[in-house]
Design a protein around this motif. Structure first.
Motif, PDB file in Angstrom:
ATOM      1  N   SER A   1      16.016   0.102   3.515  1.00 24.49           N
ATOM      2  CA  SER A   1      15.148  -0.360   2.425  1.00 24.49           C
ATOM      3  C   SER A   1      14.757   0.786   1.500  1.00 24.49           C
ATOM      4  CB  SER A   1      13.888  -1.036   2.981  1.00 24.49           C
ATOM      5  OG  SER A   1      12.783  -0.186   2.846  1.00 24.49           O
ATOM      6  N   SER A   2      14.567   0.462   0.225  1.00 23.15           N
ATOM      7  CA  SER A   2      14.294   1.518  -0.757  1.00 23.15           C
ATOM      8  C   SER A   2      12.911   2.125  -0.563  1.00 23.15           C
ATOM      9  CB  SER A   2      14.415   0.954  -2.166  1.00 23.15           C
ATOM     10  OG  SER A   2      13.454  -0.075  -2.329  1.00 23.15           O
TER      11      SER A   2
ATOM     12  N   ASN B   1      -3.686  -6.562 -10.677  1.00 23.95           N
ATOM     13  CA  ASN B   1      -3.100  -5.518  -9.844  1.00 23.95           C
ATOM     14  C   ASN B   1      -1.618  -5.248 -10.146  1.00 23.95           C
ATOM     15  OD1 ASN B   1      -5.106  -4.333  -8.392  1.00 23.95           O
ATOM     16  ND2 ASN B   1      -5.063  -5.858  -6.743  1.00 23.95           N
ATOM     17  N   ALA B   2      -1.214  -5.483 -11.400  1.00 25.98           N
ATOM     18  CA  ALA B   2       0.151  -5.099 -11.793  1.00 25.98           C
ATOM     19  C   ALA B   2       0.098  -3.664 -12.301  1.00 25.98           C
ATOM     20  CB  ALA B   2       0.652  -6.037 -12.879  1.00 25.98           C
ATOM     21  N   ALA B   3       1.093  -2.859 -11.915  1.00 28.50           N
ATOM     22  CA  ALA B   3       1.108  -1.452 -12.343  1.00 28.50           C
ATOM     23  C   ALA B   3       1.406  -1.371 -13.838  1.00 28.50           C
ATOM     24  CB  ALA B   3       2.169  -0.691 -11.555  1.00 28.50           C
ATOM     25  N   VAL B   4       0.520  -0.734 -14.593  1.00 30.57           N
ATOM     26  CA  VAL B   4       0.712  -0.674 -16.053  1.00 30.57           C
ATOM     27  C   VAL B   4       0.775   0.764 -16.563  1.00 30.57           C
ATOM     28  CG1 VAL B   4      -0.348  -2.927 -16.522  1.00 30.57           C
ATOM     29  CG2 VAL B   4      -1.800  -0.890 -16.417  1.00 30.57           C
ATOM     30  N   PHE B   5       0.785   1.733 -15.650  1.00 28.97           N
ATOM     31  CA  PHE B   5       0.761   3.120 -16.136  1.00 28.97           C
ATOM     32  C   PHE B   5       2.124   3.542 -16.671  1.00 28.97           C
ATOM     33  CE2 PHE B   5       2.792   4.849 -12.322  1.00 28.97           C
ATOM     34  CZ  PHE B   5       2.390   3.985 -11.312  1.00 28.97           C
TER      35      PHE B   5
ATOM     36  N   ALA C   1      -3.500   1.357   0.735  1.00 28.30           N
ATOM     37  CA  ALA C   1      -3.481   2.487   1.686  1.00 28.30           C
ATOM     38  C   ALA C   1      -2.072   3.051   1.831  1.00 28.30           C
ATOM     39  CB  ALA C   1      -4.008   2.041   3.038  1.00 28.30           C
ATOM     40  N   GLU C   2      -1.086   2.160   1.863  1.00 25.30           N
ATOM     41  CA  GLU C   2       0.304   2.600   2.013  1.00 25.30           C
ATOM     42  C   GLU C   2       0.772   3.298   0.740  1.00 25.30           C
ATOM     43  OE1 GLU C   2       2.782  -0.418   3.637  1.00 25.30           O
ATOM     44  OE2 GLU C   2       4.571   0.838   3.604  1.00 25.30           O
ATOM     45  N   TRP C   3       0.400   2.716  -0.390  1.00 20.21           N
ATOM     46  CA  TRP C   3       0.831   3.283  -1.672  1.00 20.21           C
ATOM     47  C   TRP C   3       0.200   4.656  -1.899  1.00 20.21           C
ATOM     48  CZ3 TRP C   3      -1.716   4.149  -6.490  1.00 20.21           C
ATOM     49  CH2 TRP C   3      -0.858   4.430  -7.558  1.00 20.21           C
ATOM     50  N   ILE C   4      -1.106   4.742  -1.619  1.00 18.22           N
ATOM     51  CA  ILE C   4      -1.804   5.997  -1.924  1.00 18.22           C
ATOM     52  C   ILE C   4      -1.286   7.140  -1.055  1.00 18.22           C
ATOM     53  CG2 ILE C   4      -3.819   5.952  -0.356  1.00 18.22           C
ATOM     54  CD1 ILE C   4      -4.027   6.630  -4.107  1.00 18.22           C
ATOM     55  N   SER C   5      -0.787   6.786   0.122  1.00 16.05           N
ATOM     56  CA  SER C   5      -0.224   7.814   0.987  1.00 16.05           C
ATOM     57  C   SER C   5       0.990   8.453   0.305  1.00 16.05           C
ATOM     58  CB  SER C   5       0.170   7.171   2.320  1.00 16.05           C
ATOM     59  OG  SER C   5       0.817   8.084   3.121  1.00 16.05           O
TER      60      SER C   5
ATOM     61  N   THR D   1       7.629   1.834  -8.905  1.00 17.65           N
ATOM     62  CA  THR D   1       8.566   0.960  -8.190  1.00 17.65           C
ATOM     63  C   THR D   1       8.034   0.620  -6.810  1.00 17.65           C
ATOM     64  OG1 THR D   1      10.308   2.159  -9.321  1.00 17.65           O
ATOM     65  CG2 THR D   1      11.008   0.755  -7.508  1.00 17.65           C
ATOM     66  N   LEU D   2       7.480   1.636  -6.152  1.00 14.71           N
ATOM     67  CA  LEU D   2       6.951   1.418  -4.797  1.00 14.71           C
ATOM     68  C   LEU D   2       5.825   0.385  -4.821  1.00 14.71           C
ATOM     69  CD1 LEU D   2       6.817   2.239  -1.785  1.00 14.71           C
ATOM     70  CD2 LEU D   2       5.175   4.008  -2.436  1.00 14.71           C
TER      71      LEU D   2
END
Lengths: 310, 456
Positions: free
Chosen positions: A68-69, B235-239, B420-424, B449-450
Motif C-alpha cells: 500500500s502507498s 476536513n478536506a486537505a486544502v493546503f 494521530a496517524e497523519w500527524i505522526s 496524499t496521505l
C-alpha cells in the motif's frame, strides 16, 4: 496383547516424562503459545479506530504492509534501518566482546575487578540506560558535549540524536555499550572449556598468536559464537526499542524508525492492531531467517551435509 | 508416535478453542439507565486516568472534591484513585488500557486524542449525560470549545487551555540595539542575525521540533501566524504544496537552520520543555512556547533571565496562533453504573466547571492552576478575577496575552480520527524538509496524499 518388559518400561518412562514436562509445557502454552496464536489471529483482522470491525481479512494486512502507498514506504524504510542497525550492532558486540573475553581470559592482576566492572552496563535496567544516554547525548547540557568541548574537539555543542546521519549510530553505540558484557561472559565461559593442552600443542608447533586464534580458539569456540550470534540478533532486532523510544522516537525524519518502533506506532499510536500484529509476525520471520543462516553457515557439518545432499 | 501426536493435537485444539472463545470485539456498554433520585449515593470508588503533573496538587484537589461531594445534594460518599503515566506516553497508556478491556471513569485528554478515543467509543459525549455542560459553552474560549467537540457533541470540560506565544529576551534585544520585537518572520531572521553577529547568542532562535506532540503545537502556531489553512470544515486537505503559508513556514525553518544558522540543528532534538530550559539559561533571544512557561521564565531563582522574558504577538501576516486544550472526559466505564456516573459527572464539574465551595462560586480548580502554576484557562471571565490578573501580570503583559489568545485557533484536522496517524508522518516528513533531506513541495504533496488516503 501382551507387552514385553521393554515395551512396558518404555511406556512408563514416556508417560513419566510427559508428567514431568507438563507444568513447563503448560507455562509455555499459556504464556507463549496462546499469545502467539492470538496475535496471528489479530493479524487477520480489520481494525478501525482501535476496535475490530468484525471482518476477518486474512492476509490483507500483510499485503497492505508490502504494497500500500501509505504503509509500504514506511515499512521498507524501517526494514532497512533495522537491518543496518542489526548488522552493525551484532558485528560490533561480537567483535568487542570476543576481544574483551580473550583479554580477561588471561590471568593478570585486577582481572576480577575488570570482570565486575564489565557487569555494570548489563546490570542497568533498559529504561534507566535509555534515560542515562539521553542525558549523555543532550545537545544543551549533555556530558558528551561538555567533555568534547572542554578538550577542544568541538567549538559548539552539537546534536547526535537530532542529526539524521548520526542518530542511528548514537543509538547503536548506547546499545553496544549495554550488551557487550553479556556476550563477553558467554565467550569467557566458552574459552574456559578449551583445554590448555591444545594451546600447548599449538605452541610446540611454533604457531603464532594469530594462527592459534584462527586455527584453535575460533573453531573450538564456534558453538558459543553461534549461540552469541543468535541471541544478539534477537536482541538487536527487538531490544533497541527502549533507546529509540526515549532518545529519538523514530526521528529525525525516519532515521531511527526501526521495525520495533513502527510496530509500536501502528499498534498503540494509530491503534491499527491488526497491521501491528502482522508486522510483528514479519519481524519474527526475519529473525528466523537470520537464525537459520547462522546455524547453517557457521555449522560446517550441516553445511557439508547440505552440499553432499545437493 | 500417534499417541504423541494426539497429545500435541489436543493441546493445539485447546488453544484454538481458547482463542475462539476470547472476546474478538469489546462489547458496547449497555445503555445506562437514568440515575435514580437518591438522598445519598455511595460508597463509590472512581478511577481517574491522568498524566503526571504536580500530582501533590491533584491529590489535594481530589480530597477537596471528596469533601465537597460528601456535603452535596445528593451527598456522595466517593473515593477517587488516580492512575497516571507521563504525558508523552499517555495516549499509549489509555490505548493499552482500553484495548485490554478496562476503562477509566474520568480521564484527562489532550485535544488531539479526543477524536481517536471518541471514535473508538472509549469516551462518551458529556452533554448526553450532563446537559449542564452546555451552559459553560458561552464562557469557554472558542478554540477550547471546538477542541472539546467531536461530531457536534461536547465531550468534556477544560482542565486548562493555553496558547503558543512568541517570547523574546528584552535585555538581549536591548543589548543588540533592537527597540521593537519582530512582527514578521523576515524581521525575526534580521534581528536574530544582528544578535548572533554581536555575539549575544549563537542560537538566537529556538523552536522545539523533536518528534512528539510539541512539534505540532509549534508548527501549527507558525502556520497560523502566516494565515495558513490546512483543512476545510469538512476536513478536506486544502493546503497548497508548492507555495503559500505552510510551504513558506517550512522553508523559513529550513533556511534558518541550514543557511542563516540562526537556529541550530539540535532543535530537531528539542521539545518545548528543552527550549524552556535553554531560554531560562539565557541561550536564546526568541522562542515559541506555551503561555504557562512565562511564570518560570520570570521567576527569580529558577531563571537566569527573570524579569527579561516578554510576550509579543506572533510574527507573521495574521499574528494568529495555535491554542491547545487539555480536558476532562467521561469514560465509557462510568456510564454503566448509576452511582459511578453521578460521582464522575460531579468530579468533572468540580474540576472543570464552576462550583460553590464554602459559599463562593467560582472555577475553583482552573483558577488554582492558573494562579499557582501559570496554566492558561479556557474561561475568559477568569481574567476579571483580581487574583488571576495579579498572578498573570507578574509573569507577562496581560494585554498582549489577551490579544494573542483572541487570535488563537485549535489545530485544524484534529477532529478526524486519523489525525494521530497523519500527524505522526507530518513530524517525520517535515523534519526531513527542515533538514533539507527532502524538498518541501514533495513533502507537502506526500502529506496531502496521505491525508486523502487515510480519510477513505
Amino acid at each position: 496383547m501382551t507387552l514385553t518388559f521393554e515395551q512396558r518400561h518404555h511406556r512408563n518412562t514416556t508417560a513419566f516424562a510427559y508428567r514431568i514436562l507438563l507444568p513447563s509445557l503448560a507455562f509455555v502454552l499459556i504464556f507463549i503459545g496462546y499469545p502467539l496464536v492470538y496475535s496471528i489471529w489479530i493479524s487477520f483482522q480489520d481494525f478501525k479506530y482501535g476496535v475490530p470491525t468484525g471482518n476477518v481479512i486474512w492476509f490483507r494486512n500483510f499485503l497492505d504492509i508490502l504494497t500500500s502507498s501509505t504503509v509500504a514506504p514506511q515499512f521498507y524504510n524501517s526494514l532497512l534501518v533495522t537491518l543496518k542497525f542489526t548488522v552493525v550492532a551484532v558485528a560490533a558486540v561480537v567483535i568487542i566482546s570476543l576481544g574483551i573475553a580473550l583479554i580477561i581470559n588471561e590471568r593478570f592482576r585486577g582481572n576480577d575487578l575488570l570482570k565486575l566492572a564489565l557487569l555494570l552496563p548489563y546490570a542497568i535496567p533498559g529504561p534507566v540506560n535509555a534515560v542515562m544516554w539521553n542525558w549523555i547525548y543532550d545537545p544543551t547540557f549533555g556530558v558528551l558535549n561538555g567533555l568534547l568541548y572542554q578538550v577542544g574537539f568541538i567549538k559548539e555543542y552539537f546534536t547526535i540524536t537530532g542529526n539524521p546521519d548520526l542518530a542511528l549510530w548514537g543509538i547503536a553505540f548506547a546499545y553496544i555499550w549495554k550488551f557487550v558484557p553479556y556476550s563477553t561472559f558467554l565467550f569467557v565461559a566458552g574459552l574456559s572449556t578449551i583445554p590448555q593442552s591444545v594451546y600447548e600443542a599449538a605452541q610446540m608447533d611454533c604457531a603464532g598468536t594469530w594462527r592459534i586464534f584462527r586455527k584453535v580458539t575460533l573453531p573450538l569456540l564456534m558453538p558459543v559464537l553461534q549461540m552469541v550470534l543468535v541471541i544478539q540478533t534477537i536482541f538487536a532486532l527487538l531490544m533497541h526499542f527502549g533507546l529509540v523510544f526515549v532518545l529519538t522516537r523514530g526521528g529525525p525524519g525516519n532515521a531511527t524508525s526501526t521495525l520495533a518502533w513502527l510496530i509500536y506506532n501502528e499498534s498503540f499510536t494509530f491503534t491499527q492492531f491488526g497491521r501491528g500484529a502482522a508486522m510483528a509476525i514479519m519481524l519474527s520471520l526475519i529473525m528466523i531467517v537470520f537464525i537459520y543462516l547462522y546455524l547453517v553457515v557457521l555449522n560446517p557439518e550441516k553445511r557439508s551435509a547440505r552440499t553432499q545432499g545437493a | 508416535m500417534f499417541k504423541r501426536l494426539g497429545f500435541f493435537a489436543g493441546i493445539i485444539a485447546l488453544i484454538v478453542v481458547a482463542v475462539a472463545c476470547a472476546p474478538a470485539q469489546p462489547t458496547a456498554p449497555a445503555a445506562a439507565p437514568k440515575p435514580a433520585e437518591a438522598k445519598s449515593i455511595g460508597p463509590v470508588t472512581l478511577e481517574l486516568g491522568g498524566w503526571t503533573y504536580d500530582n501533590a496538587k491533584v491529590m489535594q484537589n481530589l480530597q477537596k472534591y471528596q469533601e465537597w461531594a460528601a456535603k452535596g445534594t445528593p451527598a456522595i460518599d466517593v473515593k477517587v484513585t488516580m492512575s497516571d503515566s507521563g504525558y508523552g506516553d499517555f495516549d499509549t497508556f489509555v490505548t493499552t488500557r482500553y484495548a485490554g478491556g478496562k476503562s477509566f471513569d474520568v480521564l484527562y485528554s489532550s485535544d488531539h486524542w479526543l477524536a481517536k478515543w471518541a471514535a473508538a467509543g472509549w469516551v462518551v459525549p458529556l452533554e448526553d449525560h450532563f446537559p449542564e455542560a452546555k451552559k459553560y459553552a458561552a464562557d469557554i474560549t472558542p478554540f477550547a470549545l471546538q477542541a472539546m467537540t467531536y461530531k457536534g457533541k461536547q465531550y468534556g470540560l477544560p482542565y486548562y487551555a493555553d496558547t503558543m506565544f512568541f517570547v523574546y529576551n528584552k535585555k538581549m534585544l536591548a543589548d543588540a540595539g533592537i527597540a521593537v520585537p519582530p512582527t514578521t518572520w523576515a524581521e525575526v531572521t534580521q534581528q536574530a542575525l544582528t544578535i548572533k553577529n554581536k555575539g549575544l547568542s549563537q542560537t538566537p532562535v529556538l523552536i522545539g521540533f523533536k518528534a512528539g506532540s510539541w512539534f505540532e503545537e509549534d508548527l501549527f502556531a507558525m502556520f497560523y501566524s502566516e494565515g495558513g489553512k490546512l483543512f476545510d470544515d469538512k476536513n478536506a486537505a486544502v493546503f497548497e504544496t508548492d507555495k503559500g503559508p505552510i510551504f513558506d513556514t517550512i522553508e523559513w525553518v529550513a533556511k534558518s537552520i541550514n543557511d542563516d544558522k540562526i537556529m541550530p540543528p539540535k532543535v530537531m532534538d528539542m521539545t518545548a520543555v528543552d527550549v524552556q530550559q535553554a531560554f531560562k539559561n539565557g541561550d536564546a533571544a526568541f522562542v515559541i512556547v506555551p503561555g504557562y512557561m512565562m511564570k518560570e521564565f520570570n521567576t527569580p531563582g529558577v531563571s537566569k533571565i527573570a524579569g527579561q522574558a516578554a510576550v509579543s504577538m506572533m510574527p507573521g501576516k495574521t499574528h494568529n496562533t495555535n491554542g491547545f486544550t487539555r480536558m476532562y472526559l467521561l469514560g465509557k466505564g462510568a456510564v454503566a453504573d448509576d452511582a459511578k456516573k453521578v460521582a464522575s459527572l460531579k468530579l468533572i464539574e468540580f474540576f472543570g466547571g464552576k462550583t460553590t465551595v464554602d459559599g463562593v462560586s467560582s472555577y475553583h480548580i482552573a483558577k488554582r492552576w492558573s494562579i499557582e502554576n501559570g496554566l492558561g484557562f479556557a474561561f475568559p471571565s477568569l481574567w476579571s478575577d483580581p487574583a488571576v490578573d495579579k498572578a498573570f501580570s507578574a509573569m507577562a503583559d496581560t494585554n498582549v496575552m489577551k490579544s494573542q489568545q483572541a487570535l488563537a485557533f485549535s489545530k485544524q484536522g484534529m477532529t478526524a480520527p486519523w489525525f494521530a496517524e497523519w500527524i505522526s508522518s507530518v513530524r517525520s516528513e517535515t523534519q526531513k524538509a527542515m533538514l533539507r533531506q527532502a524538498k518541501t513541495a514533495d513533502v507537502l504533496n506526500g502529506l496531502k496524499t496521505l491525508w486523502t488516503s487515510l480519510a477513505k
